[in-house]
Design a protein around this motif. Structure first.
Motif, PDB file in Angstrom:
ATOM      1  N   ARG A 178      70.784  11.020 106.314  1.00 42.00           N
ATOM      2  CA  ARG A 178      71.220   9.734 105.668  1.00 42.00           C
ATOM      3  C   ARG A 178      70.321   8.819 105.373  1.00 42.00           C
ATOM      4  O   ARG A 178      70.279   8.155 104.216  1.00 42.00           O
ATOM      5  CB  ARG A 178      72.489   9.293 106.490  1.00 42.00           C
ATOM      6  CG  ARG A 178      73.641  10.165 106.579  1.00 42.00           C
ATOM      7  CD  ARG A 178      74.638   9.037 107.116  1.00 42.00           C
ATOM      8  NE  ARG A 178      74.560   8.811 108.550  1.00 42.00           N
ATOM      9  CZ  ARG A 178      74.851   9.579 109.577  1.00 42.00           C
ATOM     10  NH1 ARG A 178      75.229  10.635 109.429  1.00 42.00           N
ATOM     11  NH2 ARG A 178      74.427   9.096 110.810  1.00 42.00           N
ATOM     12  N   ARG A 179      69.421   8.285 106.245  1.00 39.97           N
ATOM     13  CA  ARG A 179      68.238   7.508 105.868  1.00 39.97           C
ATOM     14  C   ARG A 179      67.451   7.980 104.798  1.00 39.97           C
ATOM     15  O   ARG A 179      66.995   7.221 103.926  1.00 39.97           O
ATOM     16  CB  ARG A 179      67.505   7.441 107.233  1.00 39.97           C
ATOM     17  CG  ARG A 179      66.540   6.548 107.174  1.00 39.97           C
ATOM     18  CD  ARG A 179      65.688   5.917 108.695  1.00 39.97           C
ATOM     19  NE  ARG A 179      65.242   7.320 109.252  1.00 39.97           N
ATOM     20  CZ  ARG A 179      64.964   7.076 110.563  1.00 39.97           C
ATOM     21  NH1 ARG A 179      64.981   6.263 111.311  1.00 39.97           N
ATOM     22  NH2 ARG A 179      64.536   8.483 111.276  1.00 39.97           N
ATOM     23  N   ALA A 180      67.240   9.359 104.896  1.00 42.16           N
ATOM     24  CA  ALA A 180      66.293   9.600 103.706  1.00 42.16           C
ATOM     25  C   ALA A 180      66.880   9.269 102.363  1.00 42.16           C
ATOM     26  O   ALA A 180      66.326   9.052 101.262  1.00 42.16           O
ATOM     27  CB  ALA A 180      66.109  11.228 103.949  1.00 42.16           C
ATOM     28  N   ALA A 181      68.173   9.747 102.361  1.00 42.34           N
ATOM     29  CA  ALA A 181      69.037   9.592 101.053  1.00 42.34           C
ATOM     30  C   ALA A 181      69.062   8.271 100.675  1.00 42.34           C
ATOM     31  O   ALA A 181      68.919   7.536  99.369  1.00 42.34           O
ATOM     32  CB  ALA A 181      70.398  10.147 101.166  1.00 42.34           C
ATOM     33  N   GLU A 182      69.176   7.109 101.770  1.00 41.31           N
ATOM     34  CA  GLU A 182      69.154   5.856 101.249  1.00 41.31           C
ATOM     35  C   GLU A 182      67.997   5.282 100.836  1.00 41.31           C
ATOM     36  O   GLU A 182      68.030   3.978 100.252  1.00 41.31           O
ATOM     37  CB  GLU A 182      69.753   5.386 102.635  1.00 41.31           C
ATOM     38  CG  GLU A 182      71.307   5.520 102.961  1.00 41.31           C
ATOM     39  CD  GLU A 182      71.546   5.148 104.360  1.00 41.31           C
ATOM     40  OE1 GLU A 182      70.741   4.599 105.167  1.00 41.31           O
ATOM     41  OE2 GLU A 182      72.799   5.029 104.615  1.00 41.31           O
ATOM     42  N   LEU A 183      66.944   5.896 101.281  1.00 38.05           N
ATOM     43  CA  LEU A 183      65.731   5.219 101.010  1.00 38.05           C
ATOM     44  C   LEU A 183      65.273   5.710  99.739  1.00 38.05           C
ATOM     45  O   LEU A 183      64.034   5.215  99.035  1.00 38.05           O
ATOM     46  CB  LEU A 183      64.573   5.742 102.253  1.00 38.05           C
ATOM     47  CG  LEU A 183      64.349   4.866 103.458  1.00 38.05           C
ATOM     48  CD1 LEU A 183      63.557   5.684 104.386  1.00 38.05           C
ATOM     49  CD2 LEU A 183      63.937   3.695 103.052  1.00 38.05           C
ATOM     50  N   MET A 184      65.863   6.860  99.038  1.00 34.57           N
ATOM     51  CA  MET A 184      65.329   7.273  97.595  1.00 34.57           C
ATOM     52  C   MET A 184      65.691   6.297  96.719  1.00 34.57           C
ATOM     53  O   MET A 184      66.757   5.478  96.685  1.00 34.57           O
ATOM     54  CB  MET A 184      66.150   8.321  97.517  1.00 34.57           C
ATOM     55  CG  MET A 184      65.729   9.727  98.139  1.00 34.57           C
ATOM     56  SD  MET A 184      64.141  10.366  97.476  1.00 34.57           S
ATOM     57  CE  MET A 184      64.759  10.728  95.949  1.00 34.57           C
ATOM     58  N   PRO A 185      64.719   5.951  95.825  1.00 32.34           N
ATOM     59  CA  PRO A 185      64.750   5.075  94.620  1.00 32.34           C
ATOM     60  C   PRO A 185      66.167   5.432  93.640  1.00 32.34           C
ATOM     61  O   PRO A 185      66.419   6.878  93.767  1.00 32.34           O
ATOM     62  CB  PRO A 185      63.453   5.184  93.974  1.00 32.34           C
ATOM     63  CG  PRO A 185      62.521   5.756  94.845  1.00 32.34           C
ATOM     64  CD  PRO A 185      63.431   6.665  95.718  1.00 32.34           C
ATOM     65  N   ASP A 186      66.845   4.525  93.240  1.00 33.29           N
ATOM     66  CA  ASP A 186      68.004   5.057  92.220  1.00 33.29           C
ATOM     67  C   ASP A 186      67.158   5.711  91.116  1.00 33.29           C
ATOM     68  O   ASP A 186      66.205   5.146  90.543  1.00 33.29           O
ATOM     69  CB  ASP A 186      68.594   3.726  91.713  1.00 33.29           C
ATOM     70  CG  ASP A 186      69.895   4.150  91.013  1.00 33.29           C
ATOM     71  OD1 ASP A 186      69.823   4.653  90.000  1.00 33.29           O
ATOM     72  OD2 ASP A 186      70.936   3.380  91.450  1.00 33.29           O
ATOM     73  N   PRO A 187      67.802   6.784  90.567  1.00 32.56           N
ATOM     74  CA  PRO A 187      67.242   7.706  89.440  1.00 32.56           C
ATOM     75  C   PRO A 187      66.945   6.739  88.372  1.00 32.56           C
ATOM     76  O   PRO A 187      66.000   6.777  87.614  1.00 32.56           O
ATOM     77  CB  PRO A 187      68.204   8.900  89.245  1.00 32.56           C
ATOM     78  CG  PRO A 187      68.835   9.082  90.724  1.00 32.56           C
ATOM     79  CD  PRO A 187      68.934   7.667  91.177  1.00 32.56           C
ATOM     80  N   GLY A 188      67.974   5.913  87.970  1.00 31.96           N
ATOM     81  CA  GLY A 188      67.989   4.967  86.864  1.00 31.96           C
ATOM     82  C   GLY A 188      67.980   5.912  85.527  1.00 31.96           C
ATOM     83  O   GLY A 188      68.176   7.017  85.419  1.00 31.96           O
ATOM     84  N   PRO A 189      67.815   5.070  84.427  1.00 30.82           N
ATOM     85  CA  PRO A 189      67.938   5.785  83.007  1.00 30.82           C
ATOM     86  C   PRO A 189      66.810   6.675  82.862  1.00 30.82           C
ATOM     87  O   PRO A 189      66.479   7.501  81.805  1.00 30.82           O
ATOM     88  CB  PRO A 189      67.764   4.558  82.029  1.00 30.82           C
ATOM     89  CG  PRO A 189      67.078   3.586  82.815  1.00 30.82           C
ATOM     90  CD  PRO A 189      67.525   3.713  84.472  1.00 30.82           C
TER      91      PRO A 189
END
Length: 357
Positions: A178-189
């Motif tokens: 969960r922490r790894a997923a939360e730390l991921m940047p938003d993929p964005g456009p």
């Protein structure tokens, strides 16, 4: 905007977005020049590197990866070879079942994907030898898909930077995921360029700076944001168990595999099972020193040097020497040989034991 962090109280005010920018900027200036990161890398080259880098350091992987890619630049080339050739080319990287799985994966890629490494996480996960981490890493590093990649180095950086612990948990936990997923940047456009740069950058930070035994905190681009440093660098909450090597079955299996890789013809079972220094059944001593009459690695010559089967080539002699030097009795060798046969890493026929066809 980045995904909101469910909480780590230790995270500094600049939040995940600040970490993303600082760590990826550090990576842009400090990343190692590795061929599977080059602009002309291929998905197959990335896949081969991911298989080889499992539990094996980069310095050992590099020469084998280069030789492998020269010989098999596409999956179809490897798929057309016998599995034994994959094991031979694997050399001394260790954990040779990875070579068998990579060979099987190449065959599946040819059969089901037209000889091209698939891009989707699901298709990758269906290939032999590809687990969750490997599928995410290939999808991210080869195709730019914004997958959450988590290896040992990344887990350690996350544990220190955000969790305040010296080491991650002994086994990967749901909380770490969960922490790894939360730390991921938003993929964005943009399709995830920052997300994939973050994966590579955190992995490199763990490999070069935030190391397990001697972290170089003074070189860390996010030192002031590190929860572990802020907590006074507490000791690990458990003692990591080292992995023994000398005298283990793993060492003996590796030595047996070394002999099979170096031998063009099947090797008599009795020769593989002989105790160190004894003349194998059906064999004869080499001339004093090596098969070419030279002194051994320890400078010894004469009748007390270990012996090998008759006809052993100079190229195969070092592999026999490594096996003969082990203090492994016949029972351990027999157990290890049976294990290699059961795992499909070796094949036994009327003429003896060889790599699989």
């Amino acid at each position: 905007m980045p995904r909101s962090l469910a909480s780590p109280p230790q995270l500094r005010p600049d939040g995940a977005a600040g970490l993303h920018g600082r760590v990826t900027a550090w990576y842009a200036s400090n990343a190692r020049d590795l061929p599977w990161r080059a602009p002309d890398r291929t998905p197959w080259g990335v896949m081969v590197s991911e298989f080889m880098l499992q539990q094996t350091p980069v310095v050992r992987v590099l020469p084998v990866w280069r030789e492998w890619m020269e010989r098999w630049p596409e999956p179809a080339g490897l798929a057309a070879e016998p599995a034994g050739e994959a094991l031979r080319a694997w050399g001394r990287l260790g954990y040779p079942r990875r070579a068998l799985r990579l060979h099987a994966a190449a065959q599946r890629i040819v059969e089901n994907h037209g000889g091209r490494v698939p891009a989707s996480h699901g298709d990758l996960l269906a290939l032999p030898g590809v687990g969750g981490y490997t599928a995410a890493a290939i999808s991210s590093f080869a195709f730019g898909n914004p997958e959450t990649v988590v290896d040992t180095n990344i887990r350690r950086v996350h544990a220190r930077l955000v969790g305040g612990s010296a080491l991650p948990e002994p086994a990967y936990t749901a909380a770490e995921a969960r922490r790894a997923a939360e730390l991921m940047p938003d993929p964005g456009p943009d399709g995830g360029a920052l997300a994939n740069a973050w994966n590579a950058a955190v992995m490199e930070l763990g490999a070069l700076v935030c190391t397990a035994r001697a972290p170089r905190c003074g070189e860390c681009p996010v030192l002031d944001a590190c929860a572990w440093v802020a907590a006074g660098r507490p000791e690990p909450h458990y003692v990591p168990k080292g992995q023994a090597w000398a005298g283990t079955d793993r060492q003996v299996r590796g030595a047996l595999m070394g002999v099979l890789r170096a031998s063009d013809d099947p090797v008599p079972r009795d020769a593989l099972l002989s105790v160190p220094g004894a003349v194998p059944a059906g064999g004869s001593p080499l001339p004093p020193g090596g098969p070419d009459g030279s002194a051994g690695r320890d400078g010894s010559t004469g009748p007390d040097r270990p012996s090998w089967p008759a006809g052993t080539s100079p190229e195969a002699a070092p592999a026999w020497a490594r096996l003969a030097e082990l203090p492994a009795g016949g029972e351990q060798r027999r157990r290890c040989l049976e294990g290699l046969l059961a795992d499909g890493l070796a094949h036994e026929g009327p003429a003896g034991v060889a790599l699989p066809h």
